[in-house]
Design an enzyme around this catalytic site. Structure first.
Site, PDB file in Angstrom:
ATOM      1  N   HIS A 157      -7.482  -5.521  -1.504  1.00 18.24           N
ATOM      2  CA  HIS A 157      -6.352  -4.885  -0.813  1.00 18.24           C
ATOM      3  C   HIS A 157      -5.928  -5.661   0.429  1.00 18.24           C
ATOM      4  O   HIS A 157      -4.818  -5.475   0.931  1.00 18.24           O
ATOM      5  CB  HIS A 157      -6.752  -3.455  -0.438  1.00 18.24           C
ATOM      6  CG  HIS A 157      -5.604  -2.537  -0.161  1.00 18.24           C
ATOM      7  ND1 HIS A 157      -4.707  -2.154  -1.130  1.00 18.24           N
ATOM      8  CD2 HIS A 157      -5.210  -1.916   0.988  1.00 18.24           C
ATOM      9  CE1 HIS A 157      -3.805  -1.329  -0.605  1.00 18.24           C
ATOM     10  NE2 HIS A 157      -4.092  -1.172   0.680  1.00 18.24           N
TER      11      HIS A 157
ATOM     12  N   SER B 293       0.843  -1.184   0.000  1.00 12.79           N
ATOM     13  CA  SER B 293       0.000   0.000   0.000  1.00 12.79           C
ATOM     14  C   SER B 293       0.889   1.247   0.000  1.00 12.79           C
ATOM     15  O   SER B 293       1.682   1.430  -0.923  1.00 12.79           O
ATOM     16  CB  SER B 293      -0.961  -0.034   1.191  1.00 12.79           C
ATOM     17  OG  SER B 293      -2.001   0.890   1.039  1.00 12.79           O
TER      18      SER B 293
END
Length: 651
Positions: A629, A515
């Site tokens: 994610h 991320s």
């Protein structure tokens, strides 16, 4: 004899969460385990008593043979234990009248139950559920067409959203009647009953500009759905309301600094009738809640504040550096730390037992994914050891804390793990691991990924550069408007520190992160050739295109870049995008990304891969279908194992 950790050990781990203490001292909790046959996770309710072996309470099964997920245990006033289960389809509330036998289903919400709370007398069940779908309209709709009219139209882990809202309902258990209490273009969350059962508080953004400025307020409504009243004033997010024992005050979490990520989340109290709110933790300059990340836990429990029996104190968790402990906060703003040790507490609950405060909590450490504990009368009792037998023969690498100085005089906290087969006098390569966020925290939490790198012969260095939470608001704000600036200096200073150690081969340094950590991995290989290998995970390469493709891009990017918008800061935004400097990259890099990642969309990885491949950089690209994610933390077990094997294999 102990052995090195292997990737497949992930299958053997169990995860505890949502420990709920009863007024008689029993603690119900959720246990989540891997189901290798179905490549997923199942969860069930368990019961722990001090001095006794935990026992399993639920054995739910699904008619279609799918995985049963049971969660959110709540001790019902007057007796019984309730929980949410998907055993009959959509998640509904079930009740065990005793701690054995069959559970009965209480709710039949068409879209399932999101959250629920019992009234103090145990008669009414307040719950939140999404508006039901119009079946006729759904049948008439062309499934190939998606008509989007709202700005926030997708969310990672959820997918594309629609305009249906989550509202508050009330179930009367005496006659099974269900009444809807709220109506309108807003979502309800964080519900709480007043002690007299006359009112309910909740968090919601009820404003015409919520699409542009999503700042939830505290609201209160009578139990019949009348007299809706706003308590806070939209200055910053307000959540997790809890009534005081006398019903006169409401405690909540929040700040008054707009829709930003760097602000401390503080503990506040406000009169239940409305008025001026008081910040109880402003002087501590730390953030309420746990921001310490880990890749081996599944705790869906709450960490909302809990009032003491005398109504003069509140219990909360607070992140302080790499730790997250329980604290007692007085209405006089006194703050006392209650737990000790190298650990992070992810959730807790409170009950009054014989006039005394009791707290059940879930805590983990560098060498333990997590267990359930009970704090009562100043004494801590460990109630579970869910992974003790599994991990007994694992050779785990301990984490050694260190601090170092970076510009402009910041002291940075970090940890070093030596290879598990460490031999004094030998030199070893190291891998720098960068956390996401950027407003997250590394610390005392088990990381299977770190243990695997150590088992493969690498030292691991991980730190909390500026932007991390747990070190004060100014430190957290230090990255805002400066991604790739001071944070880069902090991380490189960590590499310099580690490279000077007598066991580190400073010529063999790798870098990885996910991320924001993936962004920094991409950024760092454009700024230096010092790294011999890199793995970038769920990363960002182009901050400009992320603005319109990410679920939080258009407001998250703007906040992270200090309020800069696309059309007035194009050059700055591209100047902080790794893709602009792709021709500089010499480091071999592996790109790992999930195809359903809406936070850092796949196009970010695709751009990066094509640019590097075209420029002749040694690079490979691994894509995971059906993952988002959260792949590293809650993805399909086999995919998590394969991901880890790719990472270790590349280095």
């Amino acid at each position: 004899m102990k052995r090195k950790v292997v990737t497949e050990d992930l299958y053997a781990l169990s995860y505890v969460g949502d420990a709920q203490v009863a007024p008689d001292g029993r603690v119900a909790y959720v246990l989540t385990q891997v189901d290798q046959a179905q490549n997923g996770y199942s969860s069930s309710l368990w019961l722990a008593n001090p001095g006794a072996k935990p026992v399993r309470l639920t054995y739910g099964q699904k008619a279609d043979g799918g995985l049963v997920r049971e969660s959110r245990p709540v001790w019902k006033p007057g007796g019984g234990l309730t929980f949410v289960s998907n055993r009959n389809g959509k998640p509904q509330v079930f009740m065990l009248a005793a701690t054995e036998g069959e559970a009965c289903q209480l709710t039949s919400a068409p879209e399932g139950v999101v959250e629920y709370e019992w009234s103090p007398d145990g008669r009414y069940l307040a719950f939140v559920s999404k508006d039901p779908q119009d079946e006729e309209a759904a049948k008439a709709k062309n499934p190939d067409v998606r008509h989007i009219t709202h700005l926030r139209y997708k969310f990672n882990g959820v997918g594309f959203t629609d305009t249906r809202k989550r509202h508050l309902y009330l179930l009367d258990t005496q006659d099974s009647a269900v009444r809807r209490l709220t109506e309108g273009d807003f979502d309800v969350s964080d519900i709480a009953w007043s002690p007299d059962g006359a009112r309910l508080a909740f968090s919601s953004c009820i404003s015409p500009d919520c699409e542009l400025r999503l700042i939830p307020d505290l609201w209160i409504v009578d139990a019949d759905g009348s007299n809706l009243q706003r308590l806070t004033q939209g200055k910053g997010a307000a959540s997790s309301p809890v009534f005081s024992p006398d019903g006169k005050q409401i405690a909540y979490f929040g700040h008054e600094k707009g829709e930003i990520g760097y602000a401390n989340t503080d503990l506040w109290v406000i009169p239940a009738t409305g008025g001026t709110a008081t910040n109880l933790t402003a002087a501590f300059d730390r953030s309420v809640g746990c921001s310490v990340g880990g890749d081996s836990r599944m705790d869906g429990g709450s960490s909302k504040a809990a009032w003491s029996a005398d109504g003069q104190h509140l219990f909360v968790t607070i992140t302080d550096g790499g730790y997250c402990h329980l604290y007692r906060v007085g209405l006089n703003k006194s703050i006392t730390q209650l737990t000790e040790g190298e650990l992070s507490i992810t959730s807790f609950s409170h009950a009054t037992i014989a006039g005394q405060d009791a707290l059940a909590y879930v805590a983990g450490s560098n060498c333990n994914p997590g267990d359930v504990y009970l704090l009562q009368a100043g004494k801590v009792t460990r109630l579970t050891e869910v992974n003790a037998a599994v991990m007994a023969d694992w050779q785990l690498a301990p984490a050694e804390r260190f601090t170092y100085e970076s510009t402009p005089g910041w002291e940075i906290e970090g940890w070093l793990m030596k290879p598990t087969d460490f031999t004094p006098g030998e030199k070893y390569p190291i891998v720098l691991h960068i956390h996401g966020g950027p407003h997250a925290t590394y610390g005392y939490a088990y990381m299977h990924e770190f243990q695997l790198l150590a088992a493969a012969g690498y030292g691991v260095v991980y730190t909390n550069p500026r932007g991390s939470k747990g070190y004060g608001e100014e430190f957290t704000k230090g990255v805002v408007g400066d991604w790739g600036g001071g944070d880069y200096a902090d991380l490189m200073a960590a590499v310099d520190y580690a490279a000077k150690l007598d066991w580190v081969d400073g010529s063999r340094v790798g870098v990885t992160g996910g991320s924001y950590g993936g962004y920094m991995t991409n950024w760092m290989v454009t700024q230096t050739d010092r790294f011999k290998a890199a793995v970038t995970l769920r990363s960002i390469s182009n901050m400009y295109t992320k603005y319109g493709c990410s679920d939080i891009g258009w407001y998250g990017n703007k906040a992270g870049f200090g309020g800069r918008d696309l059309w007035d800061s194009e050059d700055y935004i591209m100047g902080r995008s790794p893709i602009r400097y792709a021709p500089r990259v010499k480091t071999p890099i592996l790109i790992i990304h999930s195809e359903q990642d809406y936070r850092c969309p796949m196009e970010q990885a695709e751009q990066w891969y094509v640019a590097l491949k075209r420029l002749g950089v040694t690079t490979e690209f691994v894509r995971f279908a059906g993952e988002n994610h959260e792949l590293s933390r809650s993805g399909k077990p086999r995919n998590r194992v394969d991901r880890l094997n790719f990472i270790v294999g590349w280095f």
